[in-house]
Design a protein around this motif. Structure first.
Motif, PDB file in Angstrom:
ATOM      1  N   TYR A 251       1.789  -6.152   2.475  1.00  0.00           N
ATOM      2  CA  TYR A 251       0.433  -5.583   2.384  1.00  0.00           C
ATOM      3  C   TYR A 251      -0.519  -5.196   3.466  1.00  0.00           C
ATOM      4  O   TYR A 251      -1.051  -4.206   3.850  1.00  0.00           O
ATOM      5  N   ASN A 252      -0.276  -6.164   4.470  1.00  0.00           N
ATOM      6  CA  ASN A 252      -0.943  -5.826   5.755  1.00  0.00           C
ATOM      7  C   ASN A 252      -0.606  -5.093   6.430  1.00  0.00           C
ATOM      8  O   ASN A 252      -1.216  -4.158   7.174  1.00  0.00           O
ATOM      9  N   GLN A 253       0.789  -5.030   6.852  1.00  0.00           N
ATOM     10  CA  GLN A 253       1.769  -3.793   7.467  1.00  0.00           C
ATOM     11  C   GLN A 253       1.201  -2.591   6.848  1.00  0.00           C
ATOM     12  O   GLN A 253       0.784  -1.454   7.473  1.00  0.00           O
ATOM     13  N   GLY A 254       1.405  -2.443   5.327  1.00  0.00           N
ATOM     14  CA  GLY A 254       1.249  -1.335   4.678  1.00  0.00           C
ATOM     15  C   GLY A 254      -0.204  -0.662   4.783  1.00  0.00           C
ATOM     16  O   GLY A 254      -0.586   0.440   5.137  1.00  0.00           O
ATOM     17  N   ARG A 255      -1.250  -1.536   4.500  1.00  0.00           N
ATOM     18  CA  ARG A 255      -2.493  -1.177   4.988  1.00  0.00           C
ATOM     19  C   ARG A 255      -2.768  -0.619   6.416  1.00  0.00           C
ATOM     20  O   ARG A 255      -3.511   0.466   6.561  1.00  0.00           O
ATOM     21  N   SER A 256      -2.389  -1.331   7.468  1.00  0.00           N
ATOM     22  CA  SER A 256      -2.632  -0.969   8.645  1.00  0.00           C
ATOM     23  C   SER A 256      -1.941   0.621   9.088  1.00  0.00           C
ATOM     24  O   SER A 256      -2.588   1.503   9.555  1.00  0.00           O
ATOM     25  N   LEU A 257      -0.598   0.727   8.439  1.00  0.00           N
ATOM     26  CA  LEU A 257      -0.105   2.041   8.704  1.00  0.00           C
ATOM     27  C   LEU A 257      -0.707   3.071   7.971  1.00  0.00           C
ATOM     28  O   LEU A 257      -1.084   4.002   8.392  1.00  0.00           O
ATOM     29  N   ALA A 258      -1.333   2.722   6.725  1.00  0.00           N
ATOM     30  CA  ALA A 258      -2.178   3.741   6.048  1.00  0.00           C
ATOM     31  C   ALA A 258      -3.169   4.136   6.601  1.00  0.00           C
ATOM     32  O   ALA A 258      -3.789   5.142   6.677  1.00  0.00           O
ATOM     33  N   GLU A 259      -3.941   2.988   7.261  1.00  0.00           N
ATOM     34  CA  GLU A 259      -5.315   3.326   8.264  1.00  0.00           C
ATOM     35  C   GLU A 259      -5.040   4.375   9.351  1.00  0.00           C
ATOM     36  O   GLU A 259      -5.772   5.204   9.613  1.00  0.00           O
ATOM     37  N   LYS A 260      -3.688   3.969   9.880  1.00  0.00           N
ATOM     38  CA  LYS A 260      -3.473   4.874  11.095  1.00  0.00           C
ATOM     39  C   LYS A 260      -3.076   6.327  10.607  1.00  0.00           C
ATOM     40  O   LYS A 260      -3.690   7.405  11.320  1.00  0.00           O
ATOM     41  N   ALA A 261      -2.455   6.417   9.469  1.00  0.00           N
ATOM     42  CA  ALA A 261      -2.276   7.891   8.995  1.00  0.00           C
ATOM     43  C   ALA A 261      -3.526   8.546   8.753  1.00  0.00           C
ATOM     44  O   ALA A 261      -3.564   9.723   9.201  1.00  0.00           O
ATOM     45  N   LEU A 262      -4.401   7.809   8.291  1.00  0.00           N
ATOM     46  CA  LEU A 262      -5.788   8.450   7.852  1.00  0.00           C
ATOM     47  C   LEU A 262      -6.397   8.813   9.242  1.00  0.00           C
ATOM     48  O   LEU A 262      -7.215   9.672   9.337  1.00  0.00           O
ATOM     49  N   ALA A 263      -6.457   7.811   9.981  1.00  0.00           N
ATOM     50  CA  ALA A 263      -7.088   8.364  11.535  1.00  0.00           C
ATOM     51  C   ALA A 263      -6.281   9.676  12.363  1.00  0.00           C
ATOM     52  O   ALA A 263      -7.075  10.244  12.639  1.00  0.00           O
ATOM     53  N   LEU A 264      -5.103   9.734  12.025  1.00  0.00           N
ATOM     54  CA  LEU A 264      -4.588  10.649  12.559  1.00  0.00           C
ATOM     55  C   LEU A 264      -4.694  12.223  11.586  1.00  0.00           C
ATOM     56  O   LEU A 264      -4.849  13.118  12.300  1.00  0.00           O
ATOM     57  N   SER A 265      -4.876  11.903  10.429  1.00  0.00           N
ATOM     58  CA  SER A 265      -5.181  13.098   9.538  1.00  0.00           C
ATOM     59  C   SER A 265      -6.075  12.410   8.493  1.00  0.00           C
ATOM     60  O   SER A 265      -5.638  12.256   7.296  1.00  0.00           O
ATOM     61  N   PRO A 266      -7.638  12.882   8.636  1.00  0.00           N
ATOM     62  CA  PRO A 266      -8.546  12.366   7.865  1.00  0.00           C
ATOM     63  C   PRO A 266      -8.431  12.790   6.229  1.00  0.00           C
ATOM     64  O   PRO A 266      -9.011  12.131   5.388  1.00  0.00           O
ATOM     65  N   GLN A 267      -7.728  13.941   6.149  1.00  0.00           N
ATOM     66  CA  GLN A 267      -7.635  14.745   4.913  1.00  0.00           C
ATOM     67  C   GLN A 267      -6.465  14.335   4.104  1.00  0.00           C
ATOM     68  O   GLN A 267      -6.210  14.672   2.839  1.00  0.00           O
ATOM     69  N   ASN A 268      -5.506  13.814   4.596  1.00  0.00           N
ATOM     70  CA  ASN A 268      -4.415  13.455   4.343  1.00  0.00           C
ATOM     71  C   ASN A 268      -4.254  12.699   2.793  1.00  0.00           C
ATOM     72  O   ASN A 268      -4.868  11.494   2.608  1.00  0.00           O
ATOM     73  N   VAL A 269      -3.797  13.197   1.929  1.00  0.00           N
ATOM     74  CA  VAL A 269      -3.666  12.847   0.345  1.00  0.00           C
ATOM     75  C   VAL A 269      -3.036  11.646   0.380  1.00  0.00           C
ATOM     76  O   VAL A 269      -3.635  10.672  -0.339  1.00  0.00           O
ATOM     77  N   ALA A 270      -1.848  11.433   0.841  1.00  0.00           N
ATOM     78  CA  ALA A 270      -1.104  10.085   0.607  1.00  0.00           C
ATOM     79  C   ALA A 270      -1.771   8.871   1.206  1.00  0.00           C
ATOM     80  O   ALA A 270      -1.683   7.894   0.648  1.00  0.00           O
ATOM     81  N   ALA A 271      -2.453   9.240   2.495  1.00  0.00           N
ATOM     82  CA  ALA A 271      -3.202   8.125   3.015  1.00  0.00           C
ATOM     83  C   ALA A 271      -4.056   7.750   2.289  1.00  0.00           C
ATOM     84  O   ALA A 271      -4.481   6.604   1.854  1.00  0.00           O
ATOM     85  N   ARG A 272      -5.082   8.509   1.621  1.00  0.00           N
ATOM     86  CA  ARG A 272      -6.191   8.336   0.929  1.00  0.00           C
ATOM     87  C   ARG A 272      -5.778   7.464  -0.511  1.00  0.00           C
ATOM     88  O   ARG A 272      -6.285   6.425  -0.770  1.00  0.00           O
ATOM     89  N   LYS A 273      -4.686   7.748  -1.011  1.00  0.00           N
ATOM     90  CA  LYS A 273      -4.290   7.204  -2.259  1.00  0.00           C
ATOM     91  C   LYS A 273      -3.895   5.783  -1.843  1.00  0.00           C
ATOM     92  O   LYS A 273      -4.222   4.789  -2.714  1.00  0.00           O
ATOM     93  N   LEU A 274      -3.193   5.685  -0.769  1.00  0.00           N
ATOM     94  CA  LEU A 274      -2.734   4.253  -0.726  1.00  0.00           C
ATOM     95  C   LEU A 274      -3.762   3.419  -0.494  1.00  0.00           C
ATOM     96  O   LEU A 274      -3.932   2.197  -0.871  1.00  0.00           O
ATOM     97  N   LEU A 275      -4.764   4.122   0.536  1.00  0.00           N
ATOM     98  CA  LEU A 275      -5.847   3.095   1.002  1.00  0.00           C
ATOM     99  C   LEU A 275      -6.827   3.004  -0.317  1.00  0.00           C
ATOM    100  O   LEU A 275      -7.538   1.732  -0.347  1.00  0.00           O
ATOM    101  N   ALA A 276      -7.018   4.051  -1.130  1.00  0.00           N
ATOM    102  CA  ALA A 276      -7.675   3.551  -2.396  1.00  0.00           C
ATOM    103  C   ALA A 276      -7.130   2.494  -3.141  1.00  0.00           C
ATOM    104  O   ALA A 276      -7.706   1.961  -3.928  1.00  0.00           O
TER     105      ALA A 276
END
Length: 333
Positions: A69-94
């Motif tokens: 979970y720590n790695q997954g969350r960190s990667l999802a946060e990185k994806a959202l930083a690169l693309s703030p409207q990214n749907v997959a990243a938002r779903k994962l972080l939600a």
């Protein structure tokens, strides 16, 4: 081995250092739910191109499914930083926010997705969950119901709908959804527990008892199923059947805290302090720091006028739960 597997292996042999090949292999393995192979391939792709958005999302998904979970969350946060409207990243972080029981954070992440993609059932389900956590059951209920209707074979969707509908006082529909969840997954604890509790709260006592019995029949070795049945008997005033059921639970798991506390309390009510002592001491051996067990055992000693034993268990409660005031207050009396 299917053609796709052979193709992937050929590509990996021909271009073992290719980022695109590793990414493609990882995505195919992920689709097949071969998570270990997906993790290996996606780690290799990420090491070569750590800012590739598709690779980051795929690796975050795999890590999440593997429980990293720590790695997954960190990667999802990185994806959202690169693309703030990214749907997959938002779903994962939600989903991570839901795991943290942070409904407001989950809603802020998923609301834009649900607005942008109003037919996205996963987004609706996450949004409903975020609203439930915030106590906004009235708003969550229609969303959860819609998802449950469209995903009729999803136990998880039925459970979410049941929770939202019961909280919104739409009891008939809530019980219907929870019954469907139990039908889909007869051995799932949460669905069964919620169904029995909901039926009990709706004063459908016969149906609640029947549901609890079916849970035990489907899971005869499940201690928690027996505990739920015993508590159902107790709500209906049948202490004899409750005791028998709790004794079966303790025979399967002598250290089970719920069964021990409940059975010891029943013994105390009937004046059988000897049985209460025996039950609690067995459970405390397996759960030496359980506050409720220790306080209950001290109460048995107080009833027996055994001051020394009472103080010993209260001191043990203080030592193992130093931030809790209750045993200190009891000891000072």
């Amino acid at each position: 081995m299917c053609i796709r597997d052979r193709d992937v292996n050929v590509l990996l042999k021909l271009s073992p250092d290719s980022h695109r090949v590793q990414l493609l292999a990882g995505l195919i393995y992920l689709q097949k739910q071969d998570l270990d192979s997906a993790k290996e391939a996606l780690d290799a792709a990420y090491s070569k191109y750590p800012d590739d958005l598709h690779g980051i999302i795929a690796l975050a998904t795999v890590d999440t499914q593997l429980g990293n979970y720590n790695q997954g969350r960190s990667l999802a946060e990185k994806a959202l930083a690169l693309s703030p409207q990214n749907v997959a990243a938002r779903k994962l972080l939600a989903k991570y926010a839901l795991r943290d029981r942070d409904g407001a954070a989950a809603e802020s992440l998923i609301r834009p997705v649900s607005t942008q993609l109003p037919e996205d059932l996963a987004a609706k389900q996450i949004l409903a969950g975020s609203l439930i956590l915030q106590g906004k059951e009235k708003a969550a209920a229609p969303l959860a119901q819609e998802v449950a209707d469209l995903l009729g074979n999803s136990s998880r969707a039925q459970v979410w709908a049941g929770i939202a509908l019961m909280a919104a006082q739409e009891k008939e529909q809530g019980i219907k959804a929870l019954s469907r969840a139990v039908e889909l997954t007869p051995d799932e604890r949460m669905a069964n527990s919620l169904l029995v509790i909901s039926l009990t709260e709706s004063e459908s006592r016969a149906e609640a008892l029947l549901a609890a019995k079916k849970f035990v029949e489907a899971n005869p070795e499940d201690v928690e199923a027996h505990n739920l049945l015993a508590l159902t008997y107790l709500t209906q005033g049948d202490s004899v059947q409750a005791k028998a059921t709790l004794q079966r639970a303790l025979s399967m798991d002598p250290g089970n805290r719920v069964a021990a506390r409940t059975l010891a309390s029943l013994a105390m009510k009937s004046g059988d302090t000897a049985s209460a002592r025996s039950i609690l001491e067995g459970a405390i051996d397996a759960n030496s720091g359980d506050l409720q067990l220790l306080i209950l055992r001290a109460d048995v000693a107080r009833t027996d006028k055994d001051v020394e034993t009472m103080e010993r268990y209260l001191r043990q409660a203080i030592e193992t739960n130093p931030d809790v005031l209750r045993p200190r207050i009891l000891l000072s009396k």
